[in-house]
Scaffold this active site. Structure first.
Site, mmCIF file in Angstrom:
data_model
loop_
_atom_site.group_PDB
_atom_site.id
_atom_site.type_symbol
_atom_site.label_atom_id
_atom_site.label_comp_id
_atom_site.label_asym_id
_atom_site.label_seq_id
_atom_site.Cartn_x
_atom_site.Cartn_y
_atom_site.Cartn_z
ATOM 1 N N HIS A 1 -89.385 -63.989 -33.341
ATOM 2 C CA HIS A 1 -88.239 -64.867 -33.150
ATOM 3 C C HIS A 1 -88.560 -66.041 -32.252
ATOM 4 C CE1 HIS A 1 -84.510 -66.348 -31.269
ATOM 5 N NE2 HIS A 1 -84.005 -66.140 -32.470
ATOM 6 N N CYS A 2 -89.515 -65.892 -31.354
ATOM 7 C CA CYS A 2 -89.695 -66.900 -30.302
ATOM 8 C C CYS A 2 -90.556 -68.093 -30.709
ATOM 9 C CB CYS A 2 -90.281 -66.249 -29.051
ATOM 10 S SG CYS A 2 -89.159 -65.083 -28.243
ATOM 11 N N ILE A 3 -91.833 -67.866 -30.998
ATOM 12 C CA ILE A 3 -92.779 -68.968 -31.145
ATOM 13 C C ILE A 3 -92.448 -69.891 -32.326
ATOM 14 C CG2 ILE A 3 -95.209 -69.609 -31.381
ATOM 15 C CD1 ILE A 3 -94.396 -68.360 -28.707
ATOM 16 N N ASP B 1 -88.036 -71.033 -31.261
ATOM 17 C CA ASP B 1 -87.501 -71.579 -30.009
ATOM 18 C C ASP B 1 -87.897 -73.034 -29.737
ATOM 19 O OD1 ASP B 1 -86.441 -69.103 -29.791
ATOM 20 O OD2 ASP B 1 -87.577 -68.483 -28.026
#
Length: 418
Positions: A259-261, A264
């Protein structure tokens, strides 16, 4: 009965947070709109990699329970919002879940309550979206209740750093709000880091992941030209890593996931475009480079087969590891999905193996295999997409007709490396 904290959203962020607070002796309620998930948790079944069923049972025995009844929020001294913020079509975060969760808190807000947003988003969300919703009932942030932002830093599968020993960043609407949030997290987190306000805390999270995003893009770009120049990039990175200062190793791969890299940094670039009117070029270029890696791996696979006198059209290609990280079952934004689609578009017949995933659905036909060694030996090309602990890459490469290592873990010259 009053409780210390209610955690809204019981996924990869909220559930480990609830466990840590419970272990510290706090009274915790978990709120989620997913009835099946709530029923499973109350029955002692976990749905996240880092927590076992036994962990959930232990939480229950310590008083934790999950609920879909938002009225129970009113009994809590603090409410922590940990709902997902997927990428919206226009490039920013989809804040629908954040808005719904905040509205649920607003309907049950009491004087003196602490409300903390942990969901990753763009700078200004806490003040511009969350605060006005909470204040609709007449209570004012910083005066009648406390409001803060604290970015989640959960790293699924990380055995060294968890919620307790990963420093917790907090930024409040006012200094008193910051201290209220610090006091909450200080009960079950070893180190609390205070920022000047909510925007600084929101931006800190985006900077962390943008830093990784950009550096991964750098080595992915280097992987492409190093291959063409006959340079072993993995050896280069190892050599550069010997410098005791000024260098941190990052590694190329078939694409970024989770979900992050891959998500975001887009919140930050979208926010810059919308509010300032110009592009965040570093981030947008990094996104472009990282997003092309599955297609690059597919082209390399095609070339490997061509060099062997085989067409990719009709060839059997076996993908090993389809999750976004090693040794976990989390498939979110896994680069294995676009890679599978690119290979299928070239005509390849796909099979896959993953010790953590039994039913993978990438949107194209990909057949699961149970007998790993037999499947490796019979495939025209084996691609190591994710290096799970269960795989002995060198041993598998020795059995394969052709082995393409996208993670740089093989030591044998028989393997093709990214």
């Amino acid at each position: 009965m009053a409780v210390d904290v209610v955690i809204l959203g019981l996924g990869y962020v909220g559930l480990p947070l609830a466990r840590e607070a419970t272990l510290a002796g706090m009274s915790v309620i978990g709120f989620d709109v997913n009835e099946a998930l709530v029923e499973a948790l109350n029955a002692g079944r976990s749905h996240v990699d880092d927590l076992s069923d036994d962990d959930i049972v232990a939480m229950k025995e310590s008083g934790f329970r999950a609920t879909t009844d938002e009225r129970e929020i009113a009994a809590a001294a603090a409410a922590v919002i940990c709902v997902p913020t997927p990428l919206a079509e226009e490039g920013g975060p989809d804040l629908g879940a954040v808005q719904s969760a905040t509205e649920a808190v607003a309907r049950n807000l009491r004087p003196g309550m602490l409300v903390v947003l942990e969901s990753t988003t763009y700078p200004g969300t806490t003040d511009e979206l969350v605060r006005p919703i909470l204040e609709t009932g007449g209570l004012l942030a910083g005066k009648d209740f406390h409001l803060a932002f604290s970015p989640e830093r959960i790293d699924p599968g990380n055995k060294e750093f968890g919620p307790r020993n990963t420093p917790k960043v907090v930024g409040g609407h006012t200094p008193a709000c910051t201290e209220a949030a610090a006091a909450l997290y200080g009960r079950f987190v070893d180190t609390v880091v205070r920022t000047k306000g909510t925007r600084e805390a929101e931006t800190a999270k985006l900077l962390e992941n943008t830093y990784r995003h950009v550096n991964i893009a750098l080595v992915n770009e280097m992987a492409k030209f190093c291959h063409r120049l006959g340079i072993d990039l993995w050896d280069v990175i190892q050599a550069a890593s010997s410098k005791p200062f000024g260098f941190q190793p990052f590694y190329p791969g078939p694409g970024v996931g989770g979900h992050c890299i891959p998500i975001d940094p887009n919140y930050l670039s979208h926010n810059v475009r919308v509010k300032l009117g110009y592009p965040f070029r570093f981030v947008e270029l990094a996104e472009e480079i990282n997003a092309t890696m599955p297609a690059y791996v597919a082209r390399r696979a095609q070339n490997i087969l061509n060099d062997a006198g085989l067409a990719v059209n009709g060839a059997t290609v076996l993908l090993l590891g389809v999750t976004y990280k090693p040794n976990i079952a989390d498939e979110r934004e896994s680069p294995a999905v676009p890679l599978a689609r690119d290979l299928t578009a070239l005509g390849a017949k796909l099979a896959y193996h993953d010790p953590h995933v039994r039913d993978w659905r990438p949107g194209v036909e990909a057949l699961p295999v149970d007998d790993l060694e037999s499947a490796v030996a019979s495939a025209d090309l084996v691609i190591l997409v994710q290096n799970h602990r269960a795989y002995d890459a060198d041993q598998l490469a020795a059995k394969a007709k052709r082995f393409f290592d996208t993670r740089g873990v093989t030591r044998t010259d028989e393997a093709f490396r990214l």
